[in-house]
Design a protein around this motif. Sequence first.
Motif, PDB file in Angstrom:
ATOM      1  N   THR A   1      47.715  36.723 -30.355  1.00 11.82           N
ATOM      2  CA  THR A   1      46.288  37.028 -30.225  1.00 11.82           C
ATOM      3  C   THR A   1      45.428  35.864 -30.704  1.00 11.82           C
ATOM      4  O   THR A   1      44.410  35.520 -30.085  1.00 11.82           O
ATOM      5  N   ASP A   2      45.848  35.235 -31.828  1.00 11.98           N
ATOM      6  CA  ASP A   2      45.106  34.065 -32.324  1.00 11.98           C
ATOM      7  C   ASP A   2      45.108  32.938 -31.291  1.00 11.98           C
ATOM      8  O   ASP A   2      44.079  32.273 -31.066  1.00 11.98           O
ATOM      9  N   ALA A   3      46.275  32.696 -30.679  1.00 12.66           N
ATOM     10  CA  ALA A   3      46.356  31.635 -29.677  1.00 12.66           C
ATOM     11  C   ALA A   3      45.459  31.944 -28.482  1.00 12.66           C
ATOM     12  O   ALA A   3      44.748  31.062 -27.968  1.00 12.66           O
ATOM     13  N   GLU A   4      45.472  33.209 -28.054  1.00 16.83           N
ATOM     14  CA  GLU A   4      44.624  33.602 -26.932  1.00 16.83           C
ATOM     15  C   GLU A   4      43.144  33.474 -27.295  1.00 16.83           C
ATOM     16  O   GLU A   4      42.322  33.040 -26.478  1.00 16.83           O
ATOM     17  N   ARG A   5      42.812  33.840 -28.523  1.00 14.38           N
ATOM     18  CA  ARG A   5      41.419  33.746 -28.970  1.00 14.38           C
ATOM     19  C   ARG A   5      40.956  32.296 -29.018  1.00 14.38           C
ATOM     20  O   ARG A   5      39.844  31.958 -28.593  1.00 14.38           O
ATOM     21  N   ASP A   6      41.840  31.385 -29.512  1.00 12.51           N
ATOM     22  CA  ASP A   6      41.490  29.957 -29.536  1.00 12.51           C
ATOM     23  C   ASP A   6      41.284  29.429 -28.122  1.00 12.51           C
ATOM     24  O   ASP A   6      40.357  28.625 -27.869  1.00 12.51           O
ATOM     25  N   ALA A   7      42.145  29.873 -27.195  1.00 11.00           N
ATOM     26  CA  ALA A   7      41.998  29.433 -25.812  1.00 11.00           C
ATOM     27  C   ALA A   7      40.669  29.922 -25.223  1.00 11.00           C
ATOM     28  O   ALA A   7      39.975  29.189 -24.509  1.00 11.00           O
ATOM     29  N   VAL A   8      40.321  31.175 -25.560  1.00 12.53           N
ATOM     30  CA  VAL A   8      39.053  31.736 -25.068  1.00 12.53           C
ATOM     31  C   VAL A   8      37.878  30.968 -25.655  1.00 12.53           C
ATOM     32  O   VAL A   8      36.881  30.689 -24.959  1.00 12.53           O
ATOM     33  N   ARG A   9      37.979  30.609 -26.948  1.00  9.85           N
ATOM     34  CA  ARG A   9      36.899  29.851 -27.579  1.00  9.85           C
ATOM     35  C   ARG A   9      36.723  28.487 -26.911  1.00  9.85           C
ATOM     36  O   ARG A   9      35.596  28.031 -26.682  1.00  9.85           O
ATOM     37  N   ARG A  10      37.866  27.823 -26.629  1.00 12.01           N
ATOM     38  CA  ARG A  10      37.769  26.525 -25.955  1.00 12.01           C
ATOM     39  C   ARG A  10      37.138  26.681 -24.574  1.00 12.01           C
ATOM     40  O   ARG A  10      36.283  25.870 -24.167  1.00 12.01           O
ATOM     41  N   ARG A  11      37.544  27.684 -23.829  1.00 21.33           N
ATOM     42  CA  ARG A  11      36.976  27.910 -22.509  1.00 21.33           C
ATOM     43  C   ARG A  11      35.497  28.245 -22.595  1.00 21.33           C
ATOM     44  O   ARG A  11      34.681  27.808 -21.762  1.00 21.33           O
TER      45      ARG A  11
END
Length: 329
Positions: free
Chosen positions: A273-283
């Motif tokens: 979930t953290d990795a997905e959240r970081d990816a969403v933040r970058r996007r």
Amino acid sequence: MPTLPEVLTDAAGALYALEPGEFVPARDARAAALRAEGQEEAADRVKRLRKPSTAAWVVNLLAHADPDQVEQVVELGGAFRAAQDELDGPRLRELTRQRRQLVAAVAARARSLAVERGAAVSGAVLAQVESTLTAAMIDPDAGRAVRLGLLVGPLQATGIGRADVASAVAVPDALGIAPLDDDEAPSRHLHAVPDLPAAQKRKRGRAKASGASDDTAAEEEAQEKAQEKAREEARERARQELADAEDDVAAARDAGSAAAAEVGRIEAVAHRTDAERDAVRRRLAELDEEAAAVDAELRGAVVARQRAERTLADATRRRDEAAARLGPL
């Protein structure tokens, strides 16, 4: 008034349908209620009922929650024994294959029922469940014990001789399940007879030396038997308390293992979930930059449009003025 076997089977039926953590308080409360009703023997028997092992509880749960599964096991066991009696080799081989498949499927069903109730079923416990179901196929008494859902421990049968069902089921005498004979009992049930205490040895020696009467010897013998009975009852209570404590330790260990596994699973989900959240933040940051660029382009386009509208208005005005001048000419 219900008979003693009826009282015991009724009490056992209610207790062994409970969750493991509920067993001991409910057992003690049932015994106290029977004692208050004046049923001393029934109260003593209920008080001595053992808490089921994890494997026994899983099989009992299956018997209460999904009895059809148990019936399949017992019925296949009857067919298997009939094939054995008839020495039907091909039929035995086919039934052996079916037995293995059915035991695995029913054990998996029992495990899923336990997991649904928050219990941990380790590989060792599952092996004991499968062993118990196999015994229920091979031995008629074992099949009856499993069907009743009154097991206190797992069963094991090899097909050679009887399974030791009486030691693994609650109130076996009330159910009509006889213990193994001495020549059938496994060696683990043998125990040494303790030596008499030194004081009792001396007392007997003095009685014999002085020519004590038969009445005196009989009285001393009765006292010794009473004392031994009291000691045996105390040992039985201690064994029961030890068995309950060991079951609690095993259940706590299984629960700890299950909790540790659940922690590991949740941690993996958290990392993902953290990795997905970081990816969403970058996007999101990329989209913010794209939006800012689009806003700038939009502002430029609006200015250009306004300029074009003014130019069009001026050109339209000049055309109209020229047309007006041309008209009179």
